[in-house]
Design a protein around this motif. Sequence first.
Motif, PDB file in Angstrom:
ATOM      1  N   GLU A  83      14.541   7.864  -6.530  1.00 54.70           N
ATOM      2  CA  GLU A  83      14.871   7.116  -7.744  1.00 54.70           C
ATOM      3  C   GLU A  83      16.295   6.563  -7.764  1.00 54.70           C
ATOM      4  OE1 GLU A  83      14.215   7.266 -12.558  1.00 54.70           O
ATOM      5  OE2 GLU A  83      13.852   9.077 -11.389  1.00 54.70           O
ATOM      6  N   PRO A  84      17.331   7.294  -7.302  1.00 59.52           N
ATOM      7  CA  PRO A  84      18.691   6.720  -7.356  1.00 59.52           C
ATOM      8  C   PRO A  84      18.817   5.378  -6.630  1.00 59.52           C
ATOM      9  CG  PRO A  84      18.818   9.070  -6.924  1.00 59.52           C
ATOM     10  CD  PRO A  84      17.358   8.693  -6.835  1.00 59.52           C
ATOM     11  N   SER A  85      18.033   5.176  -5.574  1.00 53.93           N
ATOM     12  CA  SER A  85      18.092   3.893  -4.864  1.00 53.93           C
ATOM     13  C   SER A  85      16.946   2.963  -5.270  1.00 53.93           C
ATOM     14  CB  SER A  85      18.097   4.113  -3.349  1.00 53.93           C
ATOM     15  OG  SER A  85      16.921   4.766  -2.937  1.00 53.93           O
ATOM     16  N   LYS A  86      16.198   3.352  -6.300  1.00 49.85           N
ATOM     17  CA  LYS A  86      15.079   2.553  -6.840  1.00 49.85           C
ATOM     18  C   LYS A  86      13.975   2.327  -5.805  1.00 49.85           C
ATOM     19  CE  LYS A  86      17.137   1.968 -10.802  1.00 49.85           C
ATOM     20  NZ  LYS A  86      17.300   3.265 -11.406  1.00 49.85           N
ATOM     21  N   TRP A  87      13.708   3.352  -4.982  1.00 55.19           N
ATOM     22  CA  TRP A  87      12.636   3.279  -3.982  1.00 55.19           C
ATOM     23  C   TRP A  87      11.369   3.815  -4.631  1.00 55.19           C
ATOM     24  CZ3 TRP A  87      12.902   5.943   1.492  1.00 55.19           C
ATOM     25  CH2 TRP A  87      11.727   5.688   2.176  1.00 55.19           C
ATOM     26  N   LEU A  88      10.488   2.891  -4.981  1.00 59.51           N
ATOM     27  CA  LEU A  88       9.270   3.214  -5.707  1.00 59.51           C
ATOM     28  C   LEU A  88       8.059   2.931  -4.826  1.00 59.51           C
ATOM     29  CD1 LEU A  88       8.458   2.405  -9.328  1.00 59.51           C
ATOM     30  CD2 LEU A  88       7.001   1.384  -7.600  1.00 59.51           C
ATOM     31  N   GLU A  89       7.108   3.837  -4.839  1.00 59.77           N
ATOM     32  CA  GLU A  89       5.832   3.661  -4.146  1.00 59.77           C
ATOM     33  C   GLU A  89       4.722   3.658  -5.196  1.00 59.77           C
ATOM     34  OE1 GLU A  89       5.335   3.535  -0.438  1.00 59.77           O
ATOM     35  OE2 GLU A  89       7.376   2.883  -0.871  1.00 59.77           O
ATOM     36  N   MET A  90       3.639   2.963  -4.900  1.00 60.23           N
ATOM     37  CA  MET A  90       2.545   2.874  -5.868  1.00 60.23           C
ATOM     38  C   MET A  90       1.227   3.243  -5.201  1.00 60.23           C
ATOM     39  SD  MET A  90       2.477  -1.237  -6.206  1.00 60.23           S
ATOM     40  CE  MET A  90       2.313  -2.240  -4.748  1.00 60.23           C
ATOM     41  N   ALA A 108      -5.939  -5.724  -9.754  1.00 59.67           N
ATOM     42  CA  ALA A 108      -5.251  -4.663 -10.506  1.00 59.67           C
ATOM     43  C   ALA A 108      -3.845  -4.432  -9.947  1.00 59.67           C
ATOM     44  CB  ALA A 108      -6.063  -3.372 -10.461  1.00 59.67           C
ATOM     45  N   LEU A 109      -3.720  -4.386  -8.624  1.00 61.36           N
ATOM     46  CA  LEU A 109      -2.392  -4.197  -8.031  1.00 61.36           C
ATOM     47  C   LEU A 109      -1.475  -5.376  -8.319  1.00 61.36           C
ATOM     48  CD1 LEU A 109      -2.737  -2.399  -4.590  1.00 61.36           C
ATOM     49  CD2 LEU A 109      -1.393  -1.689  -6.559  1.00 61.36           C
ATOM     50  N   LYS A 110      -2.022  -6.576  -8.369  1.00 63.67           N
ATOM     51  CA  LYS A 110      -1.195  -7.744  -8.699  1.00 63.67           C
ATOM     52  C   LYS A 110      -0.626  -7.601 -10.113  1.00 63.67           C
ATOM     53  CE  LYS A 110      -1.087 -12.754  -8.594  1.00 63.67           C
ATOM     54  NZ  LYS A 110      -1.795 -13.993  -8.282  1.00 63.67           N
ATOM     55  N   LEU A 111      -1.458  -7.168 -11.044  1.00 63.09           N
ATOM     56  CA  LEU A 111      -0.978  -6.932 -12.412  1.00 63.09           C
ATOM     57  C   LEU A 111       0.071  -5.818 -12.443  1.00 63.09           C
ATOM     58  CD1 LEU A 111      -4.359  -7.065 -14.389  1.00 63.09           C
ATOM     59  CD2 LEU A 111      -2.569  -8.825 -14.340  1.00 63.09           C
ATOM     60  N   TRP A 112      -0.170  -4.755 -11.683  1.00 64.35           N
ATOM     61  CA  TRP A 112       0.731  -3.601 -11.651  1.00 64.35           C
ATOM     62  C   TRP A 112       2.079  -3.997 -11.061  1.00 64.35           C
ATOM     63  CZ3 TRP A 112       1.202   0.529 -14.287  1.00 64.35           C
ATOM     64  CH2 TRP A 112       1.752   1.712 -13.807  1.00 64.35           C
ATOM     65  N   ILE A 113       2.059  -4.755  -9.962  1.00 64.86           N
ATOM     66  CA  ILE A 113       3.312  -5.204  -9.347  1.00 64.86           C
ATOM     67  C   ILE A 113       4.091  -6.077 -10.336  1.00 64.86           C
ATOM     68  CG2 ILE A 113       4.304  -6.652  -7.518  1.00 64.86           C
ATOM     69  CD1 ILE A 113       1.917  -5.671  -5.731  1.00 64.86           C
ATOM     70  N   ALA A 114       3.397  -6.981 -11.018  1.00 63.44           N
ATOM     71  CA  ALA A 114       4.060  -7.812 -12.031  1.00 63.44           C
ATOM     72  C   ALA A 114       4.699  -6.931 -13.098  1.00 63.44           C
ATOM     73  CB  ALA A 114       3.064  -8.788 -12.659  1.00 63.44           C
ATOM     74  N   HIS A 115       3.965  -5.943 -13.567  1.00 66.39           N
ATOM     75  CA  HIS A 115       4.492  -5.013 -14.571  1.00 66.39           C
ATOM     76  C   HIS A 115       5.733  -4.283 -14.042  1.00 66.39           C
ATOM     77  CE1 HIS A 115       4.771  -1.710 -17.408  1.00 66.39           C
ATOM     78  NE2 HIS A 115       4.530  -0.846 -16.431  1.00 66.39           N
ATOM     79  N   VAL A 125       8.605  -2.921  -3.919  1.00 70.62           N
ATOM     80  CA  VAL A 125       7.504  -2.012  -4.224  1.00 70.62           C
ATOM     81  C   VAL A 125       6.707  -1.839  -2.937  1.00 70.62           C
ATOM     82  CG1 VAL A 125       7.330  -2.589  -6.678  1.00 70.62           C
ATOM     83  CG2 VAL A 125       5.946  -3.850  -5.014  1.00 70.62           C
ATOM     84  N   GLY A 126       6.024  -0.715  -2.820  1.00 68.93           N
ATOM     85  CA  GLY A 126       5.242  -0.496  -1.621  1.00 68.93           C
ATOM     86  C   GLY A 126       4.212   0.594  -1.801  1.00 68.93           C
ATOM     87  N   PHE A 127       3.443   0.814  -0.741  1.00 66.20           N
ATOM     88  CA  PHE A 127       2.489   1.910  -0.740  1.00 66.20           C
ATOM     89  C   PHE A 127       2.307   2.423   0.672  1.00 66.20           C
ATOM     90  CE2 PHE A 127      -0.481  -1.772  -0.424  1.00 66.20           C
ATOM     91  CZ  PHE A 127      -1.154  -1.431   0.744  1.00 66.20           C
ATOM     92  N   SER A 128       1.782   3.640   0.759  1.00 67.75           N
ATOM     93  CA  SER A 128       1.412   4.239   2.040  1.00 67.75           C
ATOM     94  C   SER A 128      -0.094   4.452   2.048  1.00 67.75           C
ATOM     95  CB  SER A 128       2.102   5.593   2.228  1.00 67.75           C
ATOM     96  OG  SER A 128       3.490   5.412   2.320  1.00 67.75           O
ATOM     97  N   SER A 164      -0.323   6.548  10.031  1.00 70.46           N
ATOM     98  CA  SER A 164       0.133   6.383   8.656  1.00 70.46           C
ATOM     99  C   SER A 164       0.719   4.977   8.557  1.00 70.46           C
ATOM    100  CB  SER A 164       1.196   7.427   8.303  1.00 70.46           C
ATOM    101  OG  SER A 164       1.631   7.230   6.980  1.00 70.46           O
ATOM    102  N   ILE A 165       0.332   4.256   7.530  1.00 64.91           N
ATOM    103  CA  ILE A 165       0.726   2.857   7.350  1.00 64.91           C
ATOM    104  C   ILE A 165       1.560   2.743   6.079  1.00 64.91           C
ATOM    105  CG2 ILE A 165      -0.114   0.498   6.956  1.00 64.91           C
ATOM    106  CD1 ILE A 165      -0.898   1.607   9.716  1.00 64.91           C
ATOM    107  N   ARG A 166       2.688   2.078   6.179  1.00 64.56           N
ATOM    108  CA  ARG A 166       3.525   1.823   5.003  1.00 64.56           C
ATOM    109  C   ARG A 166       3.689   0.316   4.863  1.00 64.56           C
ATOM    110  NH1 ARG A 166       8.144   5.707   2.729  1.00 64.56           N
ATOM    111  NH2 ARG A 166       6.279   6.841   2.200  1.00 64.56           N
ATOM    112  N   MET A 167       3.360  -0.197   3.675  1.00 57.55           N
ATOM    113  CA  MET A 167       3.477  -1.624   3.388  1.00 57.55           C
ATOM    114  C   MET A 167       4.396  -1.828   2.193  1.00 57.55           C
ATOM    115  SD  MET A 167      -0.398  -2.971   4.119  1.00 57.55           S
ATOM    116  CE  MET A 167       0.138  -4.640   4.510  1.00 57.55           C
ATOM    117  N   GLY A 168       5.102  -2.960   2.179  1.00 60.36           N
ATOM    118  CA  GLY A 168       6.028  -3.220   1.091  1.00 60.36           C
ATOM    119  C   GLY A 168       6.196  -4.689   0.798  1.00 60.36           C
ATOM    120  N   LEU A 169       6.746  -4.955  -0.372  1.00 58.84           N
ATOM    121  CA  LEU A 169       6.954  -6.312  -0.869  1.00 58.84           C
ATOM    122  C   LEU A 169       8.288  -6.347  -1.609  1.00 58.84           C
ATOM    123  CD1 LEU A 169       5.561  -9.123  -1.415  1.00 58.84           C
ATOM    124  CD2 LEU A 169       4.730  -8.108  -3.551  1.00 58.84           C
TER     125      LEU A 169
END
Length: 180
Positions: A83-90, A108-115, A125-128, A164-169
Amino acid sequence: MYTDQELTIRPITEQDMERLWELIYKDEQPEWKKWDAPYYPHRAIPYEQFIQTNQDWIGDESFWVIEVSGVVRGIISYYWEHEPSKWLEMGIILHEGHSWGKGIGTRALKLWIAHLFHTMPLVRVGFSTWSGNERMIRVGEKLGMQLEARIRKVRYYEGHYYDSIRMGLLREEWEALNND
């Protein structure tokens, strides 16, 4: 609350609790668990035990429901990697097989990313996921996400090793894609 035609993502209410239990904890081996980190154990729990946790779910800003035509079909969430570096995963789970392959997760993810980008000072934002979940990787690609990491053969499931796959935007990539 965010809406795209018949699809809505919104915070969890008390009225959602029985449906969430049915989707997540009623069955010992639900079909969705074959795709959502199946290398971690899952266990069913009685409704009476689950309902005692409702204060952890109701109104939690990091954990919302996905509703299609007024019926809860899954959940969408985020957590702080740092959180201190604002590294968020969804994350996202559509719990019923008949909801898969219809674009619901992508929308749904498009709406969530916008939010997330509109309500937080995030840079990324990203996910694993794991290489066995090809649908989730395609969702990330459709949303303009980049493959940021592939940790080879670290997920063991049913006698096979998977990556393990990690993707981000990044925010600027999102804005370029969506003309915010």
